[in-house]
Structure formats: C-alpha cells, structure tokens
Design a protein around this motif. Structure first.
Motif, PDB file in Angstrom:
ATOM      1  N   THR A  48     -60.511  35.253 -52.595  1.00 32.97           N
ATOM      2  CA  THR A  48     -59.851  35.440 -51.306  1.00 32.97           C
ATOM      3  C   THR A  48     -60.179  36.803 -50.723  1.00 32.97           C
ATOM      4  O   THR A  48     -60.426  36.944 -49.522  1.00 32.97           O
ATOM      5  CB  THR A  48     -58.331  35.284 -51.456  1.00 32.97           C
ATOM      6  OG1 THR A  48     -58.049  33.964 -51.928  1.00 32.97           O
ATOM      7  CG2 THR A  48     -57.631  35.488 -50.125  1.00 32.97           C
ATOM      8  N   ALA A  49     -60.199  37.824 -51.564  1.00 30.17           N
ATOM      9  CA  ALA A  49     -60.525  39.171 -51.084  1.00 30.17           C
ATOM     10  C   ALA A  49     -61.934  39.239 -50.532  1.00 30.17           C
ATOM     11  O   ALA A  49     -62.171  39.801 -49.455  1.00 30.17           O
ATOM     12  CB  ALA A  49     -60.349  40.187 -52.209  1.00 30.17           C
ATOM     13  N   MET A  50     -62.878  38.665 -51.254  1.00 27.65           N
ATOM     14  CA  MET A  50     -64.286  38.783 -50.884  1.00 27.65           C
ATOM     15  C   MET A  50     -64.676  37.843 -49.750  1.00 27.65           C
ATOM     16  O   MET A  50     -65.474  38.209 -48.880  1.00 27.65           O
ATOM     17  CB  MET A  50     -65.162  38.504 -52.106  1.00 27.65           C
ATOM     18  CG  MET A  50     -64.976  39.470 -53.262  1.00 27.65           C
ATOM     19  SD  MET A  50     -65.749  41.075 -52.976  1.00 27.65           S
ATOM     20  CE  MET A  50     -67.472  40.677 -53.244  1.00 27.65           C
ATOM     21  N   SER A  51     -64.157  36.634 -49.761  1.00 32.58           N
ATOM     22  CA  SER A  51     -64.607  35.649 -48.768  1.00 32.58           C
ATOM     23  C   SER A  51     -63.694  35.566 -47.555  1.00 32.58           C
ATOM     24  O   SER A  51     -64.073  34.990 -46.538  1.00 32.58           O
ATOM     25  CB  SER A  51     -64.713  34.259 -49.412  1.00 32.58           C
ATOM     26  OG  SER A  51     -63.436  33.776 -49.794  1.00 32.58           O
ATOM     27  N   ASN A  52     -62.496  36.146 -47.649  1.00 37.89           N
ATOM     28  CA  ASN A  52     -61.553  36.040 -46.544  1.00 37.89           C
ATOM     29  C   ASN A  52     -61.186  37.408 -45.986  1.00 37.89           C
ATOM     30  O   ASN A  52     -61.477  37.723 -44.838  1.00 37.89           O
ATOM     31  CB  ASN A  52     -60.303  35.282 -47.017  1.00 37.89           C
ATOM     32  CG  ASN A  52     -59.313  35.016 -45.909  1.00 37.89           C
ATOM     33  OD1 ASN A  52     -58.561  35.892 -45.530  1.00 37.89           O
ATOM     34  ND2 ASN A  52     -59.309  33.796 -45.386  1.00 37.89           N
TER      35      ASN A  52
END
Length: 524
Positions: free
Chosen positions: A339-343
C-alpha cells in the motif's frame, strides 16, 4: 530518458525504520555490521532529512510513520493526512461536525429501521497513527444516542503505544462510553489478529470467528483479562480475542463500521467478515445492512465499503511526472509495504502510469518474521539485479521494510540481523550499478530500529520515532554537495533535478543538490 540526464539507471532504495541516532545502546542500525552502507555513506555525498512532525504534515514532534513518509516522498511536499481532516470533524460542530456527516447519517438511516446493530471495529489507543480511542468513544456515543445498538470491538495497540499500556487505555475507553445506553463491548483482541497489514492467517481466523460467530471465550472483566495476558508475556498487539459477556455475533441486518486512520489497516478483517472465502475461511457471509470505513481502504473489498473520509490523494506525483517525461519506471516491494509503495507513494493513483511497472513479492507470514528477518529482501534484490542487466528502466525504486518490521517486534537481535541482511543486498546492488555507470540513492523513510529500548522504562520500544533519516547519493560527481536541513519532501524535486526535469510549483520541496558555487561552503 531526458537528454539532460546522465544517471541512467537511477536506483532509489527506500529503507523503512532506518533512523539516525548517535548512541549505540539499543540502536540496531549502529550495532549491525554494515560495511557497504558505511563505505557508501563515507565516500559519497550524504545528508540527513527530517522525517517526522511538521516536515511530514504531522503535529510538531510527532514520530514519522509510513503513510506520512511515503506521501511526502511522492508529492514533494508535506501532505495533510486524513487524520488531520478527521480531527477537525470530531472537534467541530454544526454542519461540518462528525454527528452530521452524511455517510454516518446514512448508516443510521439504514440500520435503525431494521433493528440492526453497528459493529464498531477500531483501535483503542491514544496514538492517532493507526487509530484513536476518542473517535471510537464519540462514535459509540453518537450511535447509541440515535437509538442504535453498538457492539464495540476493541483492537489493542502495543506498537504505536507502550506495549502493555492497553489496560489503562481500555479502562479509560470503557469509562467514556459508560453513559452510552446502547453501547457494549463485543470483543477485545490485539491488532495482529487481522488489523495490521501482512498479518498471520491463523490469527485472522480467530478474530473472524470471534466477531462473526461469537466463537471465542468470554470475559466479564476485560481489563483483568489484559492483565492476565501481560503476566503471560503478551503485549497488547498479540492479545487473543475474548468476548464481552453479552455478545452473540453478527446478525442479519447488522452493519460494520471500521474506525481506521490508514488505508491499509483492517482490510483483511473486514474482507473476512464480508466474504470469508476471500480469506480462505469456511463460512457464509452475514446479510449485512452495510459496510463502512472511516478512511477509504486502499484495496477493494468483496462488497462495497463506503468511507466517511478519502485516503491520501495528491497530484502531481513523482511517478506521474516521470511518466509524462517518457521515462520507464519499475517499483519493487514486499506485500507488507504494498500500500505504501503502490498507493501512498503514487498519490493514490488507481492505475499504472504509462511506462510504469510494479512488482510485489510476498512477505513471509507474521509467525515467521522473527525467524526470517531478511524477509523477502533476497527476492527483491534478485529482481532488481535482473532489471539492471536488462537495462529497460530509467528508474528503479525498491523498498526494504525490514528494519521497521523487525523493529516493531521489540527484538533487538533479530532487528540487527535484519539490518545486516539489507546491507548485503546493498552491496550486490551497488556492484551492479558500478558496472552500469548509473546512480544509487538510498534514503530512510522514518525512524524505528535506531531506538529499540525505552530509556525511561528499560523495556523494548516498539514505536516509530522522531528521528532524522539518511540520504546518500552514490554515483555521478563525488564532489557534489547536498543541502543540510532538508526533509523527505525534498527527495522528489532532487530526483527530478537529476533527470533534468523541472519540479512543478505544487512541489514546495527543494532539490538537495547544491550549485557548484555553494559546495565549498557546505561540503559533501
């Protein structure tokens, strides 16, 4: 790639939990053997970046955390977190107050005529990172005042608050809702049981059975139960589910309201409650009157979930600007940080930008993390090395969550092992980049592993910290100088500078690269 750029390829390594602290006691970063990190930091331009408080749009002095850090990295500025907007709604009155929120009013209008109950699921903690007990109490009181039955499922913290402080937090919360006629405690359990991202499937199953089917032991004295868990050596986040004495499970026409402050917390638990099969559980989903969340979840659920507040969203983003410039990007991450990296890093963009690829590797189950502190670092590194050899990408971003994930266990030894595992990966990456003539940048995202002990209590510290983080630029001009006093908001403008792309006005961060005339005054 821009003709102005001489850094093909540029590899950005993001190091979660890699804070800076001078003292060695309880400092997993300093105690670890990190010859590669030490050599690169000593021989190439480096600086320290603020990764907490106002630099990330948080209250002054508040420790950094993943959501705020990655948003600042991707936006090139401090981004107001959902928690700030939510705080205004809960502290204000009138049309903008939480009691008049249209989605909350809709929830009440749907449940009350049916005689259903609202299952309020959220953190009983003062931290305001993954949750806030005051919001739980306010919502319980509001719904009860409207004549709606409320079952509170109290998720204990243990990570963003003292590991065994939940007994006081829970007692305070129960006192706060004691006047709410229709609100009762449905269950109590630790956040590792389906609330945290990357949790253990077996722990999720126990929480699902407790909430959905009332299949767990009962307790008449929840604070005494927590005390019993503490005596067994369990911290708040690992407390097994126990039911309130009157709880009977989710019934037809009930509704669920997840009181989350981050878009990746509670997802697995709500998915299990709405569609058990989606989480590998055997059981029929209840006929719910509705599913609601405080903050919009990053990933879709098997059923529609209506949020009261949007998650972090911003434009422009670093990824979007690189795509507009025609650059090819590859992002590599573990599932626990997906979630951190892709969102969050990409401004909440739902679709890939042209020229962008994201690859996700599974993090080992939570039950294996302390036995495998390297997590999936080797797999990520091999993917990165393959990509470098193919030469198809202008920029590659890889995230290593090890220091943060192991740091949250409170186990100093395994966290040291995690840091050392990452250093070996940095060595392999640096060697390949040397062959390619590109640039390697590694950057901490927020502090954690540098402070593994609470100096006042002499007990393990599992919380994130208000620490600066390193920024090292290996490759290119060794005489380059980096500005001092920067923050994570300066990373995106710096990367755009390296690619010869001007930063837009919305990015109020600055490039950390100093003009040649300022090098002697500042030094590398």
């Amino acid at each position: 790639m821009s003709a102005k750029s001489g850094v093909k390829p540029l590899v950005l390594v993001l190091l979660d939990g890699w804070g800076i602290r001078g003292e060695r006691d309880g400092n997993a970063i300093a105690l670890a053997r990190t010859p590669i990190y030490d050599r690169l930091a000593a021989t190439w331009p480096r600086t320290e970046l603020a990764a907490y408080g106002e630099a990330l749009g948080l209250p002054p002095g508040q420790p950094g955390h993943m959501q705020a850090a990655y948003a600042a990295l991707g936006a090139g500025r401090a981004v107001e977190p959902p928690a700030t907007r939510i705080a205004r709604a809960f502290s204000g009155g009138g049309a903008s107050g939480i009691e008049n929120h249209p989605v909350l009013r809709e929830l009440i209008a749907r449940v009350r005529p049916l005689g259903g109950a609202v299952h309020l699921i959220g953190m009983v903690t003062p931290s305001r990172i993954a949750g806030y007990q005051h919001y739980m109490a306010v919502l319980a009181a509001l719904l009860s005042h409207e004549g709606v039955k409320v079952w509170v499922h109290a998720v204990m913290d243990g990570q963003d608050a003292q590991p065994q402080a939940g007994i006081g937090h829970l007692q305070e919360f129960l006192d706060d809702i004691s006047g709410a006629e229709h609100a009762e405690l449905g269950s109590v359990f630790g956040r590792s049981h389906g609330f945290d991202e990357g949790g253990d499937p077996a722990a999720l199953a126990t929480a699902w059975r407790a909430i959905a089917q009332a299949d767990a032991p009962y307790t008449e004295y929840p604070t005494a139960y927590l005390d019993e868990c503490y005596r067994k050596g369990l911290d708040d986040d690992r407390v097994p589910p126990r039911l309130g004495s009157a709880y009977r499970g989710i019934r037809q026409d009930d509704a669920v309201l997840l009181v989350n402050l981050q878009p990746d917390h509670g997802h697995a638990l709500i998915a299990a409650l709405t569609d058990p099969a989606s989480q590998g559980l055997a059981g029929k989903p209840p006929a719910l009157a509705g599913v609601y969340t405080l903050v919009k979840l990053a990933n879709p659920l098997p059923v529609e979930a209506k949020p009261l507040f949007d998650a972090i969203s911003f434009r422009p983003s670093l990824a979007g600007l690189l795509s507009e410039a025609g650059l090819r990007q590859l992002t590599l991450c573990e599932s626990i940080a997906e979630t951190a990296m892709s969102n969050m890093l990409r401004g909440g963009a739902a679709a890939l930008f042209p020229g962008e690829t994201i690859l996700v590797t599974d993090t080992p189950p939570a039950s294996q993390i302390e036995r495998k502190p390297e997590l999936a670092a080797a797999t990520l590194t091999n993917e990165l090395l393959d990509a470098l050899k193919k030469g198809e990408h202008d920029m590659i971003t890889v995230g290593f969550p090890n220091a943060a994930v192991l740091g949250r266990t409170g186990n100093l030894k395994t966290t040291v092992n995690a840091v050392e595992a990452i250093d070996k990966c940095l060595g392999k990456i640096a060697a390949q980049i040397d062959k390619k003539g590109g640039m390697l940048i590694f950057c901490g995202t927020y502090g954690k592993a540098e402070r593994m002990m609470d100096p006042d209590r002499g007990t393990p510290n599992r919380r994130t910290t208000a620490a600066a983080v390193p920024f090292v630029m290996a490759g290119g001009d060794r005489k380059a100088a980096l500005a001092r006093g920067g923050s994570l908001a300066d990373v995106a403008p710096t990367l755009l500078h390296l690619f010869g792309i001007g930063a837009p006005a919305e990015m109020n961060g600055r490039s950390l690269l100093l003009p040649a005339e300022q090098r002697d005054a500042v030094g590398a």
